[in-house]
Design an enzyme around this catalytic site. Structure first.
Site, PDB file in Angstrom:
ATOM      1  N   ASP A  69       4.593   2.312  17.919  1.00 48.59           N
ATOM      2  CA  ASP A  69       4.194   3.107  16.760  1.00 48.59           C
ATOM      3  C   ASP A  69       4.615   2.365  15.488  1.00 48.59           C
ATOM      4  O   ASP A  69       5.808   2.134  15.272  1.00 48.59           O
ATOM      5  CB  ASP A  69       4.890   4.478  16.836  1.00 48.59           C
ATOM      6  CG  ASP A  69       4.432   5.416  15.735  1.00 48.59           C
ATOM      7  OD1 ASP A  69       3.940   4.941  14.687  1.00 48.59           O
ATOM      8  OD2 ASP A  69       4.577   6.636  15.920  1.00 48.59           O
ATOM      9  N   GLY A 101      -8.426   8.219   7.253  1.00 49.59           N
ATOM     10  CA  GLY A 101      -9.282   8.365   6.070  1.00 49.59           C
ATOM     11  C   GLY A 101     -10.126   9.627   6.031  1.00 49.59           C
ATOM     12  O   GLY A 101     -10.869   9.838   5.063  1.00 49.59           O
ATOM     13  N   SER A 149      -8.779  -1.039   1.962  1.00 55.03           N
ATOM     14  CA  SER A 149     -10.083  -0.381   2.140  1.00 55.03           C
ATOM     15  C   SER A 149     -10.797  -0.328   0.800  1.00 55.03           C
ATOM     16  O   SER A 149     -10.147  -0.326  -0.260  1.00 55.03           O
ATOM     17  CB  SER A 149      -9.843   1.043   2.648  1.00 55.03           C
ATOM     18  OG  SER A 149     -11.024   1.818   2.519  1.00 55.03           O
ATOM     19  N   TYR A 162      -5.501   8.856   1.428  1.00 57.49           N
ATOM     20  CA  TYR A 162      -5.918   7.561   1.994  1.00 57.49           C
ATOM     21  C   TYR A 162      -6.235   6.568   0.871  1.00 57.49           C
ATOM     22  O   TYR A 162      -5.786   5.421   0.897  1.00 57.49           O
ATOM     23  CB  TYR A 162      -7.136   7.796   2.878  1.00 57.49           C
ATOM     24  CG  TYR A 162      -7.656   6.579   3.610  1.00 57.49           C
ATOM     25  CD1 TYR A 162      -7.002   6.085   4.736  1.00 57.49           C
ATOM     26  CD2 TYR A 162      -8.823   5.939   3.189  1.00 57.49           C
ATOM     27  CE1 TYR A 162      -7.502   4.979   5.425  1.00 57.49           C
ATOM     28  CE2 TYR A 162      -9.323   4.840   3.859  1.00 57.49           C
ATOM     29  CZ  TYR A 162      -8.664   4.368   4.988  1.00 57.49           C
ATOM     30  OH  TYR A 162      -9.170   3.272   5.665  1.00 57.49           O
TER      31      TYR A 162
END
Ligand SMILES: NC(=O)c1ccc[n+]([C@@H]2O[C@H](COP(=O)([O-])OP(=O)(O)OC[C@H]3O[C@@H](n4cnc5c(N)ncnc54)[C@H](OP(=O)(O)O)[C@@H]3O)[C@@H](O)[C@H]2O)c1
Length: 256
Positions: A69, A101, A149, A162
């Protein structure tokens, strides 16, 4: 094993791609392996990890898989021990794990959701750097690629948490480039637009995919291959004078 014609400097490099059990990370791990790198396939889903390892090994690539993790320092330390036992110190860290997201309106978002998104999409990258960059600094050489992103570049349909995590990832990457450059470590980020993966296929109706594609200068959604090729470019000496850069892989959606 299918060979990449470029990026021969990646041969033998130890590459950790976090979040390589699925989609973008999986394809990136495959491409690194096909360039001759020794790759660690990572995620939490053991079966998915095994599938990616199998696909690399079946083509003669060198890799092994570990579940961990990325929001836990202890788990990352264990991951590091496993990598040291098997291969040695990580040369290239591609911190791709994340992806919370899904759109949640701000006023409906729980504090828990906000914190979890920050943990998965921002803090995990800090923790991975804290774990793996010291060995790079000691060696005087290293390469860090952070997954960001398009949602960290422009306001998008993804959640505000996000978008904030991905924008912060970019500023974290620039600080890394500034602080670690003198130690021979480059740090860059990839900021993809919408890339086809299982979630996109499941939650984005075909007509919406078509509409988004038509809105892009290059008239198509991204593929995992697009992202993988960007990662190989940033990881290789081909980009040896590029650091602190956010590479938009977005079909022209983002032009900054
Ligand atoms: N697809 C897109 O359109 C797009 C666009 C821009 C940016 N991105 C970013 O690209 C990255 C990969 O996206 P994707 O499309 O490949 O998503 P995906 O198919 O959902 O894969 C996410 C990957 O991250 C891993 N992961 C998530 N949380 C983790 C945790 N706490 N610990 C360890 N591993 C964890 C998953 O591993 P397990 O499932 O095995 O746990 C999986 O390998 C994400 O960071 C995402 O934000 C994606």
């Amino acid at each position: 094993m299918e060979q990449n014609t470029n990026y021969s400097d990646l041969k033998g490099k130890i590459v950790l791609v976090t979040g390589s059990s699925k989609a973008l990370g999986a394809e990136t791990a495959r491409r690194f392996a096909s360039a001759g790198a020794r790759v660690i396939v990572h995620g939490r889903d053991e079966q998915a990890i095994a599938n990616v390892v199998g696909s690399i090994e079946s083509k003669g690539g060198e890799c092994f898989g570990v579940a961990a993790d990325v929001t836990s320092t202890a788990a990352l330390k264990l991951l590091q021990s496993r990598i040291r036992e098997k291969f040695g110190n990580v040369d290239i860290l591609a911190a791709f794990a994340g992806g919370m997201g899904n759109p949640v309106p701000i006023l409906d978002m729980t504090e828990e959701h906000w914190r979890k998104t920050m943990d998965v999409d921002l803090h995990s990258k800090f923790l991975a750097v804290k774990t793996f960059a010291p060995d790079m600094k000691a060696k005087g050489q290293g390469n860090i690629i952070l997954m960001s992103s398009g949602s960290g570049r422009l306001v998008s349909q993804a959640s505000a948490a996000y978008g904030a995590a991905q924008a912060a990832t970019l500023m974290f990457m620039r600080h890394l480039a500034q602080e670690l450059g003198p130690f021979g470590i480059r740090a860059n980020a990839i900021a993809p637009g919408i890339v086809r993966n299982e979630k996109v296929e499941k939650f984005m109706p075909a007509e919406m995919q078509d509409r988004v594609s038509e809105s892009l200068p290059l008239r198509r959604l991204g593929t995992a291959e697009d992202v993988a090729q960007a990662a190989l470019f940033l990881a290789s000496d081909t980009s040896s004078w590029i650091t602190g850069h956010a590479l938009d892989v977005s079909g022209g959606k983002v032009m900054l």
